[in-house]
Structure formats: structure tokens, C-alpha cells
Design an enzyme around this catalytic site. Structure first.
Site, short mmCIF file in Angstrom:
data_model
loop_
_atom_site.label_atom_id
_atom_site.label_comp_id
_atom_site.label_asym_id
_atom_site.label_seq_id
_atom_site.Cartn_x
_atom_site.Cartn_y
_atom_site.Cartn_z
N ASP A 211 0.79 -1.22 0.00
CA ASP A 211 0.00 0.00 0.00
C ASP A 211 0.82 1.27 0.00
O ASP A 211 1.88 1.32 0.62
CB ASP A 211 -0.83 0.06 1.30
CG ASP A 211 -2.17 -0.55 1.08
OD1 ASP A 211 -2.93 0.00 0.29
OD2 ASP A 211 -2.42 -1.59 1.71
N ASN B 190 -9.95 -4.72 -6.29
CA ASN B 190 -9.26 -3.71 -7.10
C ASN B 190 -9.83 -3.58 -8.52
O ASN B 190 -9.62 -2.57 -9.19
CB ASN B 190 -7.75 -4.00 -7.19
CG ASN B 190 -6.98 -3.70 -5.93
OD1 ASN B 190 -5.95 -4.30 -5.66
ND2 ASN B 190 -7.47 -2.76 -5.12
C1 FPP Z 1 -1.55 -0.46 -3.65
O1 FPP Z 1 -1.28 0.93 -3.58
C2 FPP Z 1 -0.81 -1.10 -4.77
C3 FPP Z 1 -1.38 -1.73 -5.83
C4 FPP Z 1 -2.86 -1.85 -5.99
C5 FPP Z 1 -0.60 -2.30 -6.96
C6 FPP Z 1 0.75 -2.89 -6.61
C7 FPP Z 1 1.34 -3.54 -7.79
C8 FPP Z 1 2.64 -3.48 -8.14
C9 FPP Z 1 3.63 -2.68 -7.37
C10 FPP Z 1 3.08 -4.23 -9.37
C11 FPP Z 1 3.93 -5.45 -8.98
C12 FPP Z 1 4.17 -6.30 -10.15
C13 FPP Z 1 5.21 -7.18 -10.35
C14 FPP Z 1 5.15 -8.12 -11.50
C15 FPP Z 1 6.40 -7.25 -9.47
P1 FPP Z 1 -2.50 1.96 -3.68
O2 FPP Z 1 -2.81 2.23 -5.14
O3 FPP Z 1 -3.65 1.41 -2.90
O4 FPP Z 1 -1.92 3.25 -3.03
P2 FPP Z 1 -2.72 4.22 -2.05
O5 FPP Z 1 -3.05 3.37 -0.86
O6 FPP Z 1 -1.71 5.28 -1.72
O7 FPP Z 1 -3.90 4.74 -2.80
#
Ligand code: FPP
Length: 221
Positions: free
Chosen positions: A2, A50
Site C-alpha cells: 500500500d 481492485n
Molecule cells: C496499492 O497501492 C498497490 C497496488 C494496488 C498495486 C501494486 C502492484 C505493483 C507494485 C506491481 C507489482 C508487479 C510485479 C510483476 C512485481 P494503492 O494504489 O492502494 O496506493 P494508495 O493506498 O496510496 O492509494
């Protein structure tokens, strides 16, 4: 993982830039886990919930998954990492599923650690699909007689040990439908650090904290 969106927002950047930076943290954690001889590292990359994000972000995330997998292929081979994707794969595109299959096959031999990317996953979905699979595969008598270890083998994590440690970044204090069944005795570690800032030193700090925990599994020591 997150905090990608907030990390980007704080810098006046698009949310997707935060996810891109988040991939760097995934790589750092893979290397840190391999260095410490950790056999399984799982990352919760995309939940069933998501899918309800704005369509542009979902599309950008799926594109990023595809690109990151391909880009990190060398990291996996160099570090003897087996790559696995677990979740509701029926919801993923044909192209992404093909890439996943190719990468899982190519990294399935000569590995020391396993990286599991949980994609289109939710804990409740996993329990429900396990229940349906068990009912379809077992006789009514065997279904009724099913024990806890028997049930484990119908979950998508069949054969994979339950997590010892679960790390959640960015100050969120929830499980958010992650591995509900499998985290029954997992140790939780919460940090305010946003995922793109969670690198090797932060990972090692979490491991040190874990090493200080006293795991009793409901018993008296
Ligand atoms: C949550 O942060 C993160 C995600 C929904 C996506 C995470 C995915 C990756 C980092 C890609 C990994 C892929 C590979 C193949 C290694 P958020 O969007 O909820 O952030 P926020 O809480 O600040 O809104």
C-alpha cells in the site's frame, strides 16, 4: 503493497508512477529475501476488489504487471527464484495469462526461493472456490469427513506453507481480504512507510522485529 498512490500524489505525479516505483521495491525485497534464505515471498499485487478501481487505473496496472514480469525475468533467473501467480486467473486477459504460464514454466526448475504474486485474489473467494472444488472432487462421505489439512489442499495455496510474517505498509491496519485462512497464526507487522519507500533496510527491520516475536500458537510455553 500500500501507498503507491499516496507516494505519487505527494510528488505531484500520476498514481501509476507510484506503482512503477513500487515494482522497484518488489525487486529490492526479492533480493533481500534471497539474501536471507527466505523460501517464500508473497506480494498482494491486485485484489478482487481492485477491479472496481477506475478503468484507466485497472488497465494501467494490468499493463504494468505484464511489463514488470517480463522486465524482472532476469532478476528471477539470476536469483534462482520460481515465479508463481495465484488468484482468480479467469478474470485476467489471455495475453497476461499466456505470459504468466510461460514465466511460471521457465522458472519452475532449479529454484531456491519462490515469489508468489497474488493477482485478482481475495481470501473469501479462495475459501469459496476451495469449498466448491472439494465438493466436486470428494464423495459425500469424504466431504463430510474432511479435516483441516484435507481442506488446505483445495485452496490455491495448496502445498505452500502458511505465511510466518505479513507486512502491511502505509499505516493501513487491515487484512483487506488477503490470505484469510492461511494467516490464522501469522505475525503481523505494520509500518507507516509507503510501499515505494519500503526497500532492503526496511525489509530487514521487519525481519528483526519478527525475530523478537514469541510464537505460541495458542499454547503456553
Ligand atoms: C496499492 O497501492 C498497490 C497496488 C494496488 C498495486 C501494486 C502492484 C505493483 C507494485 C506491481 C507489482 C508487479 C510485479 C510483476 C512485481 P494503492 O494504489 O492502494 O496506493 P494508495 O493506498 O496510496 O492509494
Amino acid at each position: 503493497m500500500d501507498g503507491n498512490g499516496r507516494w505519487a500524489k505527494a510528488r505531484g505525479l500520476d498514481r501509476v508512477k507510484g506503482h512503477i516505483e513500487g515494482v522497484e521495491s518488489v525487486r529490492a525485497c526479492i533480493e533481500a529475501a534471497v539474501e536471507k534464505g527466505i523460501e517464500y515471498l508473497s506480494v498482494y499485487a491486485f485484489s478482487e476488489e481492485n477491479w472496481n478501481r477506475p478503468q484507466e487505473e485497472v488497465l494501467a496496472l494490468m499493463e504494468l504487471m505484464m511489463q514488470s514480469m517480463k522486465n524482472e525475468f532476469g532478476t528471477f533467473l539470476d536469483n534462482h527464484v520460481r515465479f508463481m501467480v495465484l488468484g482468480n486467473r479467469a478474470r485476467l486477459s489471455e495475453g497476461l495469462n499466456r505470459t504468466i504460464d510461460e514465466m511460471m514454466e521457465a522458472t519452475s526448475r532449479d529454484y531456491r526461493s519462490t515469489l508468489i504474486l497474488f493477482l485478482s485474489y481475495s481470501g473469501k473467494w479462495d475459501i469459496l472456490q476451495a469449498m466448491k472444488k472439494a465438493q466436486a472432487q470428494l464423495s459425500p462421505e469424504a466431504f463430510q469427513a474432511m479435516d483441516l489439512p484435507d481442506f488446505d489442499r483445495f485452496l490455491v495455496t495448496a502445498g505452500i506453507p502458511d505465511p510466518d510474517l505479513l507486512i502491511r505498509t502505509s499505516g493501513e491496519l487491515r487484512i483487506s481480504n488477503y490470505l484469510l485462512w492461511q494467516t490464522a497464526y501469522t505475525e503481523f507487522y505494520f509500518t507507516d512507510i509507503l510501499w515505494p519507500d519500503f526497500r532492503k533496510p526496511q525489509f530487514f527491520e521487519a525481519l528483526e522485529e519478527y525475530a523478537r516475536r514469541d510464537r505460541r500458537y495458542g499454547k503456553v510455553k
